[in-house]
Design an enzyme around this catalytic site. Structure first.
Site, PDB file in Angstrom:
ATOM      1  CD  GLU A  30      -3.801  -8.315   5.187  1.00 13.74           C
ATOM      2  OE1 GLU A  30      -3.601  -7.253   5.549  1.00 13.74           O
ATOM      3  OE2 GLU A  30      -2.678  -8.494   4.374  1.00 13.74           O
TER       4      GLU A  30
ATOM      5  CG  ASP B 194      -7.088  -5.319   5.124  1.00 14.19           C
ATOM      6  OD1 ASP B 194      -7.913  -5.171   4.380  1.00 14.19           O
ATOM      7  OD2 ASP B 194      -5.740  -5.131   4.675  1.00 14.19           O
TER       8      ASP B 194
ATOM      9  CG  ASP C 193      17.467 -11.572  -4.924  1.00 14.53           C
ATOM     10  OD1 ASP C 193      17.414 -12.130  -4.658  1.00 14.53           O
ATOM     11  OD2 ASP C 193      16.899 -12.306  -6.629  1.00 14.53           O
TER      12      ASP C 193
ATOM     13  CG  HIS D 200      -1.948  -1.031   1.313  1.00 11.40           C
ATOM     14  ND1 HIS D 200      -2.791  -1.152   0.080  1.00 11.40           N
ATOM     15  CD2 HIS D 200      -2.168  -2.359   1.895  1.00 11.40           C
ATOM     16  CE1 HIS D 200      -3.730  -2.103   0.373  1.00 11.40           C
ATOM     17  NE2 HIS D 200      -3.499  -2.828   1.600  1.00 11.40           N
TER      18      HIS D 200
ATOM     19  NE  ARG E 291       1.574  -4.103   2.966  1.00 12.96           N
ATOM     20  CZ  ARG E 291       1.092  -3.737   4.347  1.00 12.96           C
ATOM     21  NH1 ARG E 291       0.489  -4.988   4.929  1.00 12.96           N
ATOM     22  NH2 ARG E 291       0.610  -2.650   4.372  1.00 12.96           N
TER      23      ARG E 291
END
Length: 253
Positions: free
Chosen positions: A147, A173, A86, A46, A72
């Site tokens: 969530e 959520d 990576d 987000h 995230r």
């Protein structure tokens, strides 16, 4: 703090505090990394951060000797999980995990064979993590976000997935998942608190970390006191707006 030390603390269920970043601003991220947080998580789901911003943010975080960078990721998919690792993230928070099979897929995406399917290409991470695959597997962590209604219903099975280091509550959520009309709906507070209790108890039963997203240090302290083992305070964008508004109000008075 090294990646190995961070992973050991997570797996030891030690209390850990982190901060959440949603803006592509490496300089401010670097400043926050020197405040003393154990980790800073960059939000690629987000947040307003692209791939180059993620790399720059992780580089900024690594300028601090005491703070590590997590990401995230935007989806439970091997490509974004592998790219985050990576680029130098010590761990990934994987959203929208509904069951043990999805949690196992997230773990597999984050681990090199024979324990997973991560493709070998540690372009930046090899400077601090690994580069030997066994060492990278040891020193990186994976969290499944709880969530959704399905994730909550299956949280005990999710916590028992081999290789999963912990679960992480997305409170906005989750509140909606238990019947809330919006992410702060007070009418479902009883159901929401019961869900939080179930998540942290499931994590404790399986011996994995229990993490949670919080809006403030006060709430983070509350949740740690209740039994969560790590908490994130959110976020740079929100706090920037709030502090600016407070100074504006003070100036007007």
């Amino acid at each position: 703090m090294s990646a190995q030390e961070f992973a050991a603390r997570i797996r030891g269920r030690e209390r850990i505090l982190g901060y959440w970043s949603v803006i592509d601003s490496p300089i401010s991220t670097e400043w926050i990394a020197h405040v003393g947080w154990d980790y800073i998580a960059l939000d690629m789901q987000h947040g307003l951060i692209g791939y180059s911003g993620m790399v720059a943010g992780l580089t900024a975080i690594d300028s601090s000797p005491s703070t590590v960078g997590m990401v995230r990721v935007e989806a439970n998919n091997p490509t974004p999980i592998g790219r985050a690792l990576d680029a130098g993230a010590v761990g990934v928070i994987v959203p929208l995990i509904n069951n043990a099979e999805e949690a196992a897929a997230a773990v597999a995406a984050a681990k090199y064979p024979p324990f997973g399917i991560r493709s070998y290409g540690p372009m930046r991470s090899q400077l601090r993590i690994g580069p030997v695959p066994a060492d990278a597997n040891r020193d990186t962590v994976v969290f499944a976000m709880i969530e959704t209604p399905q994730g909550l219903a299956n949280v005990e099975d999710i916590c028992a997935v081999p290789g999963l280091d912990g679960v992480y509550v997305g409170p906005s959520d989750l509140r909606i998942a238990v019947g809330g009309k919006h992410s702060n709906d007070p009418d479902v507070s009883v159901e929401f608190e019961a869900a939080l209790t179930r998540v942290r108890e499931a994590a404790a039963l399986s011996g994995v970390a229990a993490g949670i997203h919080t809006p403030s240090g006060q709430v983070a302290a509350q949740r740690l006191g209740e039994g969560y083992t790590f908490a994130t305070v959110a976020s740079d964008l929100t706090h920037l707006a709030n502090i600016s508004a407070q100074h504006l109000d003070a100036a007007k008075s």
